[in-house]
Design an enzyme around this catalytic site. Structure first.
Site, PDB file in Angstrom:
ATOM      1  N   SER A   1       0.856  -1.197   0.000  1.00 59.78           N
ATOM      2  CA  SER A   1       0.000   0.000   0.000  1.00 59.78           C
ATOM      3  C   SER A   1       0.882   1.233   0.000  1.00 59.78           C
ATOM      4  O   SER A   1       2.013   1.195   0.487  1.00 59.78           O
ATOM      5  CB  SER A   1      -0.874   0.025   1.255  1.00 59.78           C
ATOM      6  OG  SER A   1      -0.113   0.428   2.381  1.00 59.78           O
ATOM      7  N   ASP A   2       0.366   2.331  -0.557  1.00 63.65           N
ATOM      8  CA  ASP A   2       1.045   3.591  -0.280  1.00 63.65           C
ATOM      9  C   ASP A   2       0.808   3.888   1.203  1.00 63.65           C
ATOM     10  O   ASP A   2      -0.105   3.345   1.826  1.00 63.65           O
ATOM     11  CB  ASP A   2       0.544   4.723  -1.182  1.00 63.65           C
ATOM     12  CG  ASP A   2       1.562   5.868  -1.217  1.00 63.65           C
ATOM     13  OD1 ASP A   2       2.474   5.885  -0.358  1.00 63.65           O
ATOM     14  OD2 ASP A   2       1.453   6.752  -2.087  1.00 63.65           O
ATOM     15  N   TRP A   3       1.633   4.753   1.747  1.00 65.41           N
ATOM     16  CA  TRP A   3       1.628   4.960   3.201  1.00 65.41           C
ATOM     17  C   TRP A   3       0.322   5.640   3.636  1.00 65.41           C
ATOM     18  O   TRP A   3       0.086   6.803   3.343  1.00 65.41           O
ATOM     19  CB  TRP A   3       2.856   5.787   3.601  1.00 65.41           C
ATOM     20  CG  TRP A   3       4.044   4.935   3.977  1.00 65.41           C
ATOM     21  CD1 TRP A   3       4.781   5.048   5.122  1.00 65.41           C
ATOM     22  CD2 TRP A   3       4.633   3.836   3.252  1.00 65.41           C
ATOM     23  NE1 TRP A   3       5.774   4.083   5.158  1.00 65.41           N
ATOM     24  CE2 TRP A   3       5.693   3.327   4.030  1.00 65.41           C
ATOM     25  CE3 TRP A   3       4.355   3.202   2.051  1.00 65.41           C
ATOM     26  CZ2 TRP A   3       6.478   2.245   3.634  1.00 65.41           C
ATOM     27  CZ3 TRP A   3       5.136   2.123   1.641  1.00 65.41           C
ATOM     28  CH2 TRP A   3       6.183   1.667   2.433  1.00 65.41           C
ATOM     29  N   GLY A   4      -0.506   4.890   4.291  1.00 64.00           N
ATOM     30  CA  GLY A   4      -1.795   5.441   4.698  1.00 64.00           C
ATOM     31  C   GLY A   4      -2.843   5.321   3.605  1.00 64.00           C
ATOM     32  O   GLY A   4      -3.863   6.001   3.646  1.00 64.00           O
ATOM     33  N   GLY A   5      -2.609   4.430   2.648  1.00 60.35           N
ATOM     34  CA  GLY A   5      -3.540   4.311   1.528  1.00 60.35           C
ATOM     35  C   GLY A   5      -4.617   3.244   1.729  1.00 60.35           C
ATOM     36  O   GLY A   5      -5.425   3.007   0.839  1.00 60.35           O
TER      37      GLY A   5
END
Ligand code: BGC
Length: 738
Positions: A265-269
């Site tokens: 995942s992208d960070w916080g996605g």
């Protein structure tokens, strides 16, 4: 007696077998066995908790391994221009290590502008070595989102507006990184073409445009580059966040392309446990904890793929089928990276990496305009060079968001020039304008004091005096890595140069007509003064060796050979997304310009750009012969080769990028006037001629038929167009697909 002997014999055999079983490696550790078998063996040995643990973060940039089984942790690093410095376990602040200053390589925009596949390979190999040395096994890069608008704050991290060129340039980078036993994590998949509302905006795009423009570079990275990891994007598509998206992750990436790697995942996605379970995600990073413990340390149990996932399994809402699939992919990542005992050891901050960066920078710099041959600066006739502008001194490796670096060193343009011409000419500097005097990103400080007390009028007056007294004036301006410029998190507010630079340039060229403007940016800017200014150079963000590389080109030690990978529009409304008001959208953004992105739009609408895609000059000149084809008509299974002679008609060696565009003369669906389908970079001595050949197959003639959901090459007439840019067409030849 005999009985006794038999008994002893059996006993000895038993002990021997037992000892040899103890000495035997478990299958998962036996690297003579196929990876898939090792993965299954490791999976069998893991508990539910161990499985849940390895699919989400344990710190800002790491996830646990299986300590009990000796399977190491996974450590990620940004990416994509150098290895990010260490941050604290739970916070973005600097960990304060003193051994983590990297070589900053040129931004990917600059790499793409080299159009040199070998340099992309060198880049990947070098940055992979840096990652490996720092014990990172996943590099968060490269990025290949398409340049849809010049306002996207992250364009500098990507490879331009053309899917074919991005695809060609991303593959060697991925392979180079992975040759070190470090996974490349290609990002941000997909349709992440703006920063405005990046966490929520739902992109509406038709299938043809998706497949023909926004997916091909990712597909190349996955299929041709065999990337081991891919990062989901923040935004949405068809109403679902792209970090858990049925359509792009399950159907396209895994279904159609057969991707075997991990989706990170992208960070916080990540936003939803059930979707994260079913819709293609493998590893979750950077989540906060549902708002319950914003920023609380060690909150990783609250991740969507942590306790909430386990609870669903315990309740019986999910079995472990999806979990096992994720774990298999994470284990495979470990076997390819940390558990490959043959992988190299890497190296860090080396002179060799500095030189690689310099070479890439030299070839990426683009000479956009050079009337009256103001460049290269002739040191035999030049006594004094005026250097003006904040970007001549401002460190650009710090800032811009997650790609920000703590560089071992950074040569500024002013220092690079002084070092190069020091004894031959005077270099006098004036600031000219104040942009952003700060220099801090998450605690990495440039240490530069750029505070300025003088007024704008005083700075202008000083700059004019300096310019007046010089033989040549070089203005280093453009954008920087501050918020709302070339920086993550926000988009630019307009196409204009910031900080009143247009006025500065207009005033300076009045007092000295030998003016060179060096645009430091990862984006196109408006140049309302273009008719007055004889020379313009696109100087990108060039990393540690930036100042040296710029000096090399400006004084002519290196003959420029880069070409721009996106169109420079005269004004914002000349860009297709802006011309129809489809940027930045609100909750949704509608890519209703369709296929007509960049030069495809300029061609169709006959809008002349300021500088066209593929444009770049040299200090020498090239003459093209007439292109020929090795056949007039090709079968669908054939290849066809086009050949053109290119002659260096100038006085010095130089390299030219020969571009092949294909035009479908008649088709059942609307198509762009022409599309890039091949290129070669050729180096020629003064007076030398070489034949350049480019071969294509029917994939270069195909379009994506959304009704059939397949690529189609329609029989009929095509044209192969050879250009020195998308607007500088040299010759054409017709051919037929049977
Ligand atoms: C960026 C990614 C980056 C990640 C980790 C995110 O905000 O979008 O590109 O790799 O942070 O720093």
């Amino acid at each position: 007696m005999i009985k006794q002997l038999i008994r002893v014999g059996f006993f000895a055999l038993f002990v021997f077998q037992d000892l040899s079983a103890q000495n035997q490696k478990p299958l998962y550790l036996d690297d003579t066995k196929p990876i898939d078998a090792r993965v299954e063996d490791a999976l069998k040995r893991m508990t539910l908790d161990e499985k849940i643990a390895i699919i989400h973060a344990q710190s800002k940039f790491s996830s646990p391994g299986v300590a009990r089984l000796g399977i190491p942790e996974n450590w990620m690093t940004d990416g994509p221009h150098g290895i990010r410095s260490e941050v604290k376990w739970d916070e973005w602040d600097q960990a304060g290590w003193t051994n983590d200053s990297c070589i900053a390589f040129p931004a990917l925009t600059a790499l793409a502008a080299t159009w040199n596949r070998d340099l992309s390979s060198l880049y990947g190999k070098s940055i992979g070595e840096e990652a490996r040395f720092r014990n990172k096994n996943v590099l968060l890069g490269p990025g290949v989102n398409i340049y849809r608008t010049p306002l996207n704050g992250r364009n500098f991290e990507y490879m331009g507006e053309d899917p074919f060129l991005s695809g060609q340039m991303v593959v060697p980078y991925v392979k180079g990184v992975q040759s070190n036993g470090v996974a490349a994590c290609v990002k941000h998949f997909a349709l992440n073409n703006q920063e405005t509302e990046r966490h929520g905006v739902d992109v509406i795009v038709d299938d043809r445009t998706l497949y023909e423009i926004y997916l091909p570079a990712f597909k190349a990275a996955v299929i041709d580059g065999q990337a081991w990891a891919i990062m989901g994007a923040y935004n949405k598509y068809k109403g679902q966040h792209l970090c858990h998206n049925q359509y792009l992750l399950n159907d396209v990436l895994r279904g159609e392309w057969g991707f075997k790697g991990v989706v990170i995942s992208d960070w916080g996605g990540v936003h939803d446990t059930k979707q994260a379970i079913t819709n293609g995600l493998d590893m979750e990073f950077g989540s906060w904890t549902d708002g319950l413990a914003w920023g609380k340390s060690n909150a990783y149990d609250g991740y969507y793929l942590a306790k909430p996932y386990k609870a669903l399994i315990e309740k019986g809402e999910f079995g472990t089928k999806e979990l096992d699939e994720k774990v298999r992919r994470v284990l495979r990542l470990s076997f390819l990276t940390t558990m490959d005992k043959n992988r190299p050891f890497g190296s860090f901050g080396s002179e060799e990496h500095g030189l690689a960066g310099r070479k890439i920078a030299q070839e990426g710099i683009v000479l956009l305009k050079n009337d009256r041959s103001v460049l290269p600066v002739d040191l035999k006739k030049t006594k004094r060079i005026a250097v003006i502008g904040e970007n001549a001194i401002k460190m650009m490796t710090v800032g811009g968001g997650s790609s920000s670096l703590k560089a071992k060193y950074e040569i500024s343009p002013l220092d690079g020039l002084k070092k190069r011409v020091g004894k031959e000419a005077d270099v006098v500097y004036a600031r000219g304008y104040v942009g952003d005097a700060s220099g801090n990103y998450n605690g990495v400080v440039t240490g530069q004091n750029l505070e300025e007390k003088r007024s704008a009028a005083e700075l202008l007056a000083e700059a004019k005096n300096v310019a007046r007294s010089a033989d040549v004036v070089i203005v280093f301006g453009g954008l920087n890595k501050s918020d709302f410029q070339d920086s993550e998190g926000n988009d630019r507010k307009g196409l204009e140069l910031p900080y009143n630079q247009d006025n500065l340039i207009k005033e300076l060229v009045k007092v000295n007509k030998n003016l060179v403007f060096v645009n430091i940016s990862g984006n196109a800017v408006a140049m309302p003064w273009i008719n007055e200014v004889p020379s313009v150079v696109q100087g990108w963000f060039l990393g540690s060796e930036g100042g040296n590389a710029l000096a090399d080109v400006l004084v002519g030690d290196v003959n420029p050979s880069g070409k721009i990978t996106f169109s420079f529009p005269v004004k914002l409304s000349d860009n297709s997304a802006h011309s129809i008001g489809e940027f930045p959208g609100g909750k949704t953004v509608n890519y209703s310009e369709g296929l007509f992105v960049g030069y495809r739009h300029h061609d169709k609408s006959k809008i002349k750009p300021l500088f066209p895609f593929g444009h770049g000059l040299s200090y020498t000149t090239f003459e093209y012969g007439k292109v020929t084809a090795d056949k007039k008509s090709m079968a669908a299974s054939d290849k066809i080769t086009f050949t053109v002679a290119v002659k260096n008609t100038g006085k010095r060696e130089g390299s030219e990028i020969v571009q092949l565009y294909i035009s479908d003369l008649k088709s059942s669906l609307p198509r762009p006037v022409k599309e890039l389908k091949g290129f070669e970079k050729v180096t020629l001595k003064a007076g030398e001629t070489k034949n350049v050949s480019i071969t294509i197959d029917k994939s270069a003639l195909s379009f994506f038929d959304d009704k059939k959901h397949d690529w189609v090459a329609e029989p009929g007439d095509f044209e192969a167009i050879i250009g020195a840019s998308s607007a500088n067409i040299k010759s054409k030849v017709k051919f037929t697909l049977q």
